[in-house]
Design a protein around this motif. Structure first.
Motif, PDB file in Angstrom:
ATOM      1  N   GLY A   1      24.334  73.754  15.594  1.00 42.57           N
ATOM      2  CA  GLY A   1      23.695  73.860  16.901  1.00 42.57           C
ATOM      3  C   GLY A   1      22.489  72.965  17.067  1.00 42.57           C
ATOM      4  O   GLY A   1      21.740  73.094  18.031  1.00 42.57           O
ATOM      5  N   ASP A   2      22.282  72.034  16.119  1.00 40.74           N
ATOM      6  CA  ASP A   2      21.141  71.116  16.179  1.00 40.74           C
ATOM      7  C   ASP A   2      21.542  69.814  16.865  1.00 40.74           C
ATOM      8  O   ASP A   2      22.648  69.310  16.685  1.00 40.74           O
ATOM      9  N   LEU A   3      20.610  69.246  17.613  1.00 37.86           N
ATOM     10  CA  LEU A   3      20.808  67.953  18.249  1.00 37.86           C
ATOM     11  C   LEU A   3      20.533  66.872  17.199  1.00 37.86           C
ATOM     12  O   LEU A   3      19.453  66.849  16.598  1.00 37.86           O
ATOM     13  N   VAL A   4      21.515  65.989  16.968  1.00 41.15           N
ATOM     14  CA  VAL A   4      21.402  64.971  15.917  1.00 41.15           C
ATOM     15  C   VAL A   4      21.930  63.628  16.425  1.00 41.15           C
ATOM     16  O   VAL A   4      22.694  63.587  17.389  1.00 41.15           O
ATOM     17  N   THR A   5      21.526  62.548  15.757  1.00 45.71           N
ATOM     18  CA  THR A   5      22.044  61.232  16.122  1.00 45.71           C
ATOM     19  C   THR A   5      23.546  61.190  15.866  1.00 45.71           C
ATOM     20  O   THR A   5      24.058  61.824  14.957  1.00 45.71           O
ATOM     21  N   SER A   6      24.242  60.417  16.685  1.00 51.96           N
ATOM     22  CA  SER A   6      25.684  60.261  16.505  1.00 51.96           C
ATOM     23  C   SER A   6      25.961  59.550  15.185  1.00 51.96           C
ATOM     24  O   SER A   6      25.129  58.768  14.703  1.00 51.96           O
ATOM     25  N   ILE A   7      27.136  59.836  14.627  1.00 58.64           N
ATOM     26  CA  ILE A   7      27.519  59.237  13.352  1.00 58.64           C
ATOM     27  C   ILE A   7      28.908  58.623  13.448  1.00 58.64           C
ATOM     28  O   ILE A   7      29.696  58.954  14.329  1.00 58.64           O
ATOM     29  N   VAL A   8      29.194  57.728  12.508  1.00 62.93           N
ATOM     30  CA  VAL A   8      30.473  57.037  12.439  1.00 62.93           C
ATOM     31  C   VAL A   8      31.225  57.537  11.208  1.00 62.93           C
ATOM     32  O   VAL A   8      30.649  57.604  10.114  1.00 62.93           O
ATOM     33  N   GLY A   9      32.469  57.872  11.385  1.00 63.63           N
ATOM     34  CA  GLY A   9      33.301  58.255  10.242  1.00 63.63           C
ATOM     35  C   GLY A   9      32.810  59.501   9.522  1.00 63.63           C
ATOM     36  O   GLY A   9      33.009  59.628   8.314  1.00 63.63           O
ATOM     37  N   GLY A  10      32.134  60.386  10.239  1.00 64.41           N
ATOM     38  CA  GLY A  10      31.675  61.622   9.628  1.00 64.41           C
ATOM     39  C   GLY A  10      30.453  61.505   8.749  1.00 64.41           C
ATOM     40  O   GLY A  10      30.056  62.472   8.109  1.00 64.41           O
ATOM     41  N   LYS A  11      29.820  60.307   8.699  1.00 65.72           N
ATOM     42  CA  LYS A  11      28.618  60.220   7.863  1.00 65.72           C
ATOM     43  C   LYS A  11      27.601  59.171   8.281  1.00 65.72           C
ATOM     44  O   LYS A  11      26.433  59.465   8.368  1.00 65.72           O
ATOM     45  N   ASP A  12      27.970  57.926   8.529  1.00 63.60           N
ATOM     46  CA  ASP A  12      26.994  56.857   8.814  1.00 63.60           C
ATOM     47  C   ASP A  12      26.312  57.044  10.169  1.00 63.60           C
ATOM     48  O   ASP A  12      26.988  57.182  11.183  1.00 63.60           O
ATOM     49  N   CYS A  13      24.990  56.991  10.199  1.00 64.29           N
ATOM     50  CA  CYS A  13      24.252  56.999  11.459  1.00 64.29           C
ATOM     51  C   CYS A  13      24.667  55.772  12.266  1.00 64.29           C
ATOM     52  O   CYS A  13      24.845  54.682  11.713  1.00 64.29           O
TER      53      CYS A  13
ATOM     54  N   GLY B   1      24.173  63.667  11.671  1.00 57.40           N
ATOM     55  CA  GLY B   1      23.143  62.675  11.942  1.00 57.40           C
ATOM     56  C   GLY B   1      21.750  63.230  11.732  1.00 57.40           C
ATOM     57  O   GLY B   1      21.573  64.376  11.309  1.00 57.40           O
ATOM     58  N   ALA B   2      20.765  62.421  12.041  1.00 55.92           N
ATOM     59  CA  ALA B   2      19.362  62.829  11.898  1.00 55.92           C
ATOM     60  C   ALA B   2      18.957  63.720  13.065  1.00 55.92           C
ATOM     61  O   ALA B   2      19.292  63.427  14.216  1.00 55.92           O
ATOM     62  N   PRO B   3      18.234  64.808  12.801  1.00 61.09           N
ATOM     63  CA  PRO B   3      17.760  65.663  13.899  1.00 61.09           C
ATOM     64  C   PRO B   3      16.899  64.871  14.884  1.00 61.09           C
ATOM     65  O   PRO B   3      16.082  64.041  14.481  1.00 61.09           O
ATOM     66  N   VAL B   4      17.130  65.117  16.172  1.00 62.87           N
ATOM     67  CA  VAL B   4      16.376  64.438  17.231  1.00 62.87           C
ATOM     68  C   VAL B   4      15.968  65.435  18.309  1.00 62.87           C
ATOM     69  O   VAL B   4      16.585  66.479  18.467  1.00 62.87           O
ATOM     70  N   THR B   5      14.932  65.070  19.048  1.00 61.25           N
ATOM     71  CA  THR B   5      14.490  65.867  20.193  1.00 61.25           C
ATOM     72  C   THR B   5      14.989  65.197  21.472  1.00 61.25           C
ATOM     73  O   THR B   5      15.408  64.028  21.457  1.00 61.25           O
ATOM     74  N   LEU B   6      14.907  65.920  22.574  1.00 60.78           N
ATOM     75  CA  LEU B   6      15.303  65.338  23.863  1.00 60.78           C
ATOM     76  C   LEU B   6      14.445  64.127  24.211  1.00 60.78           C
ATOM     77  O   LEU B   6      14.946  63.129  24.729  1.00 60.78           O
ATOM     78  N   ASP B   7      13.139  64.203  23.912  1.00 58.24           N
ATOM     79  CA  ASP B   7      12.255  63.058  24.165  1.00 58.24           C
ATOM     80  C   ASP B   7      12.689  61.849  23.344  1.00 58.24           C
ATOM     81  O   ASP B   7      12.660  60.716  23.833  1.00 58.24           O
ATOM     82  N   GLU B   8      13.071  62.096  22.085  1.00 57.96           N
ATOM     83  CA  GLU B   8      13.502  60.981  21.235  1.00 57.96           C
ATOM     84  C   GLU B   8      14.804  60.368  21.748  1.00 57.96           C
ATOM     85  O   GLU B   8      14.980  59.147  21.676  1.00 57.96           O
ATOM     86  N   ILE B   9      15.684  61.191  22.282  1.00 64.78           N
ATOM     87  CA  ILE B   9      16.925  60.649  22.847  1.00 64.78           C
ATOM     88  C   ILE B   9      16.589  59.684  23.975  1.00 64.78           C
ATOM     89  O   ILE B   9      17.182  58.612  24.087  1.00 64.78           O
ATOM     90  N   GLY B  10      15.602  60.036  24.783  1.00 66.94           N
ATOM     91  CA  GLY B  10      15.154  59.131  25.840  1.00 66.94           C
ATOM     92  C   GLY B  10      14.652  57.816  25.277  1.00 66.94           C
ATOM     93  O   GLY B  10      14.966  56.741  25.796  1.00 66.94           O
ATOM     94  N   GLY B  11      13.865  57.882  24.195  1.00 65.48           N
ATOM     95  CA  GLY B  11      13.359  56.670  23.547  1.00 65.48           C
ATOM     96  C   GLY B  11      14.475  55.834  22.947  1.00 65.48           C
ATOM     97  O   GLY B  11      14.466  54.596  23.031  1.00 65.48           O
ATOM     98  N   ILE B  12      15.445  56.507  22.344  1.00 66.31           N
ATOM     99  CA  ILE B  12      16.591  55.805  21.756  1.00 66.31           C
ATOM    100  C   ILE B  12      17.396  55.114  22.854  1.00 66.31           C
ATOM    101  O   ILE B  12      17.770  53.941  22.717  1.00 66.31           O
ATOM    102  N   GLU B  13      17.648  55.845  23.926  1.00 65.69           N
ATOM    103  CA  GLU B  13      18.420  55.255  25.026  1.00 65.69           C
ATOM    104  C   GLU B  13      17.698  54.062  25.640  1.00 65.69           C
ATOM    105  O   GLU B  13      18.326  53.070  26.009  1.00 65.69           O
ATOM    106  N   ALA B  14      16.367  54.126  25.714  1.00 63.89           N
ATOM    107  CA  ALA B  14      15.594  53.001  26.248  1.00 63.89           C
ATOM    108  C   ALA B  14      15.681  51.779  25.331  1.00 63.89           C
ATOM    109  O   ALA B  14      15.606  50.640  25.798  1.00 63.89           O
ATOM    110  N   ALA B  15      15.855  52.018  24.032  1.00 63.78           N
ATOM    111  CA  ALA B  15      15.927  50.919  23.058  1.00 63.78           C
ATOM    112  C   ALA B  15      17.359  50.443  22.805  1.00 63.78           C
ATOM    113  O   ALA B  15      17.571  49.446  22.121  1.00 63.78           O
TER     114      ALA B  15
END
Length: 194
Positions: A79-91, A37-51
């Motif tokens: 070891g990077d934090l990334v957005t979850s993906i579907v089927g090994g590729k789709d965000c 998935g796309a690299p994300v920060t902990l702050d961005e995870i909070g924003g994503i979860e809020a949305a």
């Protein structure tokens, strides 16, 4: 060539390469290709979860199942934090409109439904940000075959990467940094006789 601006190392390709996303040609394939998935920060995870409630209905059933099981992000094999993906590729945040892949997060943001746009790593693409062990940040131009139409369009428009990405570069690093980046671009152009 590498140029240092405010403890940020900028690859010369960001000044010399030309790029402009061409969604009509590529159909948003960058959101469905790749192995993480796309690299994300902990702050961005909070924003994503809020949305999340706002974009939930725009996500596929498979994406919803992934988010229910592991959340909106995970740690990839590097070891990077990334957005979850579907089927090994789709965000998980991909959604489709007339055969074109879009970001559900960005679509909700642009329609005024949420305050979170999308991860800065997505907005900055084709620039990739790397945090170095000495505390500096490196900005590099990432070449990817799926973006060949963006390179073609950028060349037609004579649009350097840094100009194409003015808004996300300013959002991420501030207007003072962007002004210095433009000054560095002038120096590079002068030095190269462009």
């Amino acid at each position: 060539m590498i140029i240092e601006i405010d403890n940020i190392l900028v690859s010369g390709d960001i000044f010399t390469e030309e790029f402009c996303c061409d969604l009509d040609a590529c159909k948003g394939i960058c959101c469905v290709e790749g192995d993480a998935g796309a690299p994300v920060t902990l702050d961005e995870i909070g924003g994503i979860e809020a949305a999340l409630d706002t974009v939930w209905d725009d996500m596929s059933a498979s994406a919803q199942a992934v988010v229910d099981k592991q959340g909106v992000a995970y740690t990839d094999r590097d070891g990077d934090l990334v957005t979850s993906i579907v089927g090994g590729k789709d965000c998980v945040f991909t959604c489709y409109d007339n055969g074109c892949c879009l970001c559900a997060l960005e679509r909700a943001y642009r329609s005024g439904k949420t305050g979170f746009c999308k991860p800065i790593s997505c907005a900055l693409y084709p620039i990739r940000e790397k945090h170095l062990s000495n505390g500096m940040i490196a900005l590099n131009y990432n070449r990817w075959d799926v973006c060949r139409d963006a390179v073609k369009k950028g060349r037609e428009l004579h649009l350097p990467v840094y100009k194409f990405l003015r808004e996300p570069l300013t959002r991420r690093f501030g207007s003072d940094f962007y002004d210095k980046l433009c000054e560095a671009a002038k120096a590079v152009s002068s030095e190269m006789g462009i």
